[in-house]
Design a protein around this motif. Structure first.
Motif, PDB file in Angstrom:
ATOM      1  N   GLU A 222       0.790  -1.228   0.000  1.00 49.81           N
ATOM      2  CA  GLU A 222       0.000   0.000   0.000  1.00 49.81           C
ATOM      3  C   GLU A 222       0.825   1.281   0.000  1.00 49.81           C
ATOM      4  OE1 GLU A 222      -2.787  -0.487  -0.858  1.00 49.81           O
ATOM      5  OE2 GLU A 222      -3.307  -2.485  -0.182  1.00 49.81           O
TER       6      GLU A 222
ATOM      7  N   ARG B  41      -2.896   8.953   0.418  1.00 51.59           N
ATOM      8  CA  ARG B  41      -1.694   8.222   0.802  1.00 51.59           C
ATOM      9  C   ARG B  41      -0.424   8.906   0.274  1.00 51.59           C
ATOM     10  NH1 ARG B  41      -2.734   2.171  -0.881  1.00 51.59           N
ATOM     11  NH2 ARG B  41      -4.221   3.171  -2.288  1.00 51.59           N
TER      12      ARG B  41
ATOM     13  N   TYR C  61      -5.216  -0.065   2.990  1.00 49.65           N
ATOM     14  CA  TYR C  61      -6.097   0.266   1.875  1.00 49.65           C
ATOM     15  C   TYR C  61      -7.549   0.384   2.337  1.00 49.65           C
ATOM     16  CZ  TYR C  61      -8.345   0.148  -2.698  1.00 49.65           C
ATOM     17  OH  TYR C  61      -9.093   0.467  -3.801  1.00 49.65           O
TER      18      TYR C  61
END
Length: 709
Positions: free
Chosen positions: A182, A312, A613
């Motif tokens: 991720e 992110r 995620y």
């Protein structure tokens, strides 16, 4: 009657044979779309290197002279998969014969090319990985079996930096499974600019639940492969930050705060040698950049908060300009991803870019200007711009209408640009700092001629408005002999995940294009929740993954069914991973709207997927159970109308990402309600159906579509 059945069978077999030939042609065309591999700028900013012909070649940006081989002839016997030059560019570290672990990670054999010789190094290592030169080129740091080591090139001796690494317990200097997947990185260490110190992350996985994935591999007795995988709501690794003195071996733990249930996705040093780290809370709606002063004090030099989540972070989230100033790419202030200039001492200095478009990548900076890629001309396209750090004197440097990727030289003197659009395969050029083309490295002329002779159908872009009033971007691929007086079957292809994008002006080919050759229309839309149209459009799916996205795909199916040249009784849908989750949702909630659905490696409950995620988009299941259960296809398997909708589920048993468990529980639910469906299992294949089934799975989907749509 028998003659009629025989004729029909022969037609199906003939079409399938044609499809196999068509997919072979598609795969061949994909392979022809060349680019420049392993491109690295050299220190002088006037030369670059590439990986080709089994060697590392040096070229001049501004000259068309032949490349100079940097490796001795003996290196060409190796299978080189990656390389790195030392700081003085006299040595080359070669990675060969990689053995994959997960998506990004792999072990390898390392060789060092220097002084006209190439020799294996790190021979005592069992499974070395993530090796890199120190800044002065005198040492190589690498990981082996969850511990860090430093190899001194001159003496050939190795020192062990950490000693507590253990499989499924402690990892030093490389990331655990969920960080790798991720946060997109495997190397969890960073050198100080002078090369004397090494910062690294230590992952304590002991409390992370254990996942067992069965491996068959042709053995008489199958064997379970076990690894730590934190599913939504479950414990993550406890991550610590340490700094080691490479001369003495002394180690020091750095304070990262009292909270241990958090993320530290990036670490590094400022240009003047001060340690920094990123810190994100478990909910992922607070992001901080912490600076560590030499005397031990710490301070937050950047903080971002969002109601839902902070996008992110990656290597381009923060870019240092000099020892005091840094650029941040973020969306929380304006609702669009833009650049802001900050000072360590004075805080925010300027908003560098702005508008209802997004900066997608920081290409680089020379301390006066910043070069970046953005969607300013269209969310479907990428172009290169430069602007002064105070936001003035913005210039567009690329003029093509399509999609650019860019690799800069040191000092931003030159750029290597790769351009394509729906009708043009890759064109690779060297440009100067003003964007002027100097020379062409690759234009794929042979491929362009093949495409022209074949008159291949290309994507056509359109927008449509849903019943709820949302305008969505979409593309359509029609058969080359399209006749609006006829009625065609339609396949919807989609991914639909948060922040993703499928509708983009870039040259691609895949198995769906073979269907266009066989008389099908292929359509795709980016529904609500997808990216590059601003924060509001993207984040409206927060907390209820699959709800709005399914509505939008159903709207597209109804929109297509209303077209006079569409056979409304022959509409199908396909997706992989998140797209597989969506294909199932649409098949079950479509009430017979879809004649066929194909779901590959589908998530069937977000309770089964990883923490980083899932929780960033859906919160933790402890606080949002409805968001996990109300849109899980497992929980409405009874809604499949198997008299109208043929369903194919495909999965690899060695999928470490979306576990085979997802398909097992989906089929359990379908069986419980007596539903009929089809299934294809690929033993020991991962999430991408590798290493063996890449082509086979695509041929399977073509054949299934021909028989059922």
């Amino acid at each position: 009657m028998l003659k009629s059945l025989l004729t029909s069978a022969l037609l199906v077999l003939g079409t399938a044979a044609a499809a196999q030939n068509e997919y072979a042609a598609i795969a061949e065309l994909k392979a022809m779309n060349r680019s420049v591999q392993g491109l690295r700028s050299m220190a002088d900013g006037e030369h670059y290197t590439t990986l080709e012909q089994g060697n590392v070649l040096r070229y001049a940006y501004a000259s068309d002279e032949a490349g100079v081989k940097l490796l001795p002839a003996a290196a060409e016997q190796l299978t080189i998969t990656d390389y790195a030059l030392s700081s003085d560019e006299r040595s080359v570290l070669l990675a060969t014969e990689r053995t994959p672990i997960y998506r990004h990670s792999y072990t390898t054999r390392y060789y060092l090319a220097t002084g006209g010789r190439v020799e294996p190094i790190l021979r005592e290592a069992f499974a070395p990985r993530d090796a890199s030169f120190s800044p002065d080129g005198s040492r190589i740091v690498y990981s082996d079996r969850n511990d860090l080591y430093v190899y001194d090139i001159a003496s050939g001796k190795t020192r062990r930096i950490t000693t507590d690494g253990a499989w499924n317990e402690v990892i030093n200097g490389t990331t655990d499974w969920v960080y790798e997947e991720e946060f997109g990185s495997t190397r969890a260490y960073a050198f100080s600019p002078d090369g004397t110190r090494l910062a690294y992350l230590r992952f304590d996985e002991t409390q992370v639940p254990l996942m067992e994935m069965m491996r068959f591999d042709g053995r008489l007795y199958n064997e379970a492969y076990t690894f730590k995988y934190p599913k939504a709501g479950e414990p993550n690794s406890v991550v610590q930050l340490w700094v080691a003195d490479l001369a003495t071996g002394r180690r020091e733990r750095i304070d990262t705060g009292s909270e241990t249930d958090q993320y530290i996705p990036r670490i590094g040093f400022t240009p003047d040698g001060r340690l920094w780290f990123h810190r994100i809370n478990r909910r992922q709606n607070v992001f901080e950049m912490i600076l560590c002063e030499p005397h031990g004090a710490q301070r937050t030099i950047y903080e971002e908060r969002a109601q839902q989540y902070v996008e992110r972070v990656d290597d381009g989230t923060v870019t240092f300009v000099d020892k005091d100033r840094f650029l941040v790419r973020q969306e929380s202030y304006s609702g669009y991803m833009h650049l802001y200039l900050y000072s360590i001492r004075r805080g925010r200095l300027a908003q560098v870019t702005g508008g209802e478009w997004e900066v997608t990548q920081v290409v680089g900076t020379d301390g006066k200007r910043v070069w970046y890629l953005s969607t300013e001309t269209s969310p479907l396209r990428r172009n290169l711009y430069s602007v002064r750090l105070d936001g003035s004197d913005k210039r567009r440097l690329t003029e093509g209408e399509g999609y650019y990727t860019v690799v800069p030289s040191r000092g931003m003197k030159y750029f290597v640009t790769t351009f394509s659009n729906t009708r043009t395969p890759n064109r690779v050029e060297v440009c100067d700092a003003a964007g002027n083309a100097i020379r062409t490295l690759c234009d794929n002329r042979d491929l362009r001629i093949r495409l022209m002779v074949a008159n291949r159908p290309a994507k056509e872009f359109f927008t449509f408005r849903t019943e709820r009033g949302d305008e969505l971007n979409a593309y359509i691929v029609k058969p080359r002999d399209f006749d609006p007086a006829q009625r065609y079957p339609v396949l919807l292809t989609q991914y639909s995940g948060p922040g993703s994008q499928q509708v983009v002006d870039r040259w691609t080919l895949d198995w769906e294009d073979a269907l266009a050759d066989l008389g099908y229309i292929v359509v795709c839309t980016d529904g609500r929740g997808t990216g590059f149209r601003g924060e509001r459009f993207k984040k409206q799916t927060y907390g209820r993954l699959g709800a709005l996205e399914t509505e939008d795909q159903l709207s597209l199916a109804r929109h297509m069914a209303a077209q006079p040249w569409v056979d409304a009784s022959r509409i199908g849908i396909y997706g992989w991973s998140y797209g597989g989750f969506m294909a199932l949702n649409c098949a079950l909630k479509g009430h017979g709207l879809f004649k066929m659905a194909i779901a590959v490696a589908p998530v069937t409950s977000w309770r089964y997927y990883d923490t980083i995620y899932t929780e960033i988009y859906n919160n933790l299941p402890q606080y949002n159970a409805a968001g996990y259960d109300e849109n899980s296809p497992i929980n409405f398997a009874q809604m499949l109308d198997d008299r109208k909708t043929r369903l194919l589920i495909i999965h690899g048993t060695a999928d470490d990402n979306v576990h085979f468990q997802n398909t097992v529980e989906m089929t359990r639910a379908l069986n419980r309600f007596g539903k009929q469906y089809d299934m294809m299992v690929y033993p020991d294949q991962n999430h991408s159906m590798q290493p063996d089934a890449t082509s086979h799975v695509r041929q399977k989907m073509i054949d299934y579509t021909l028989r059922n749509l």
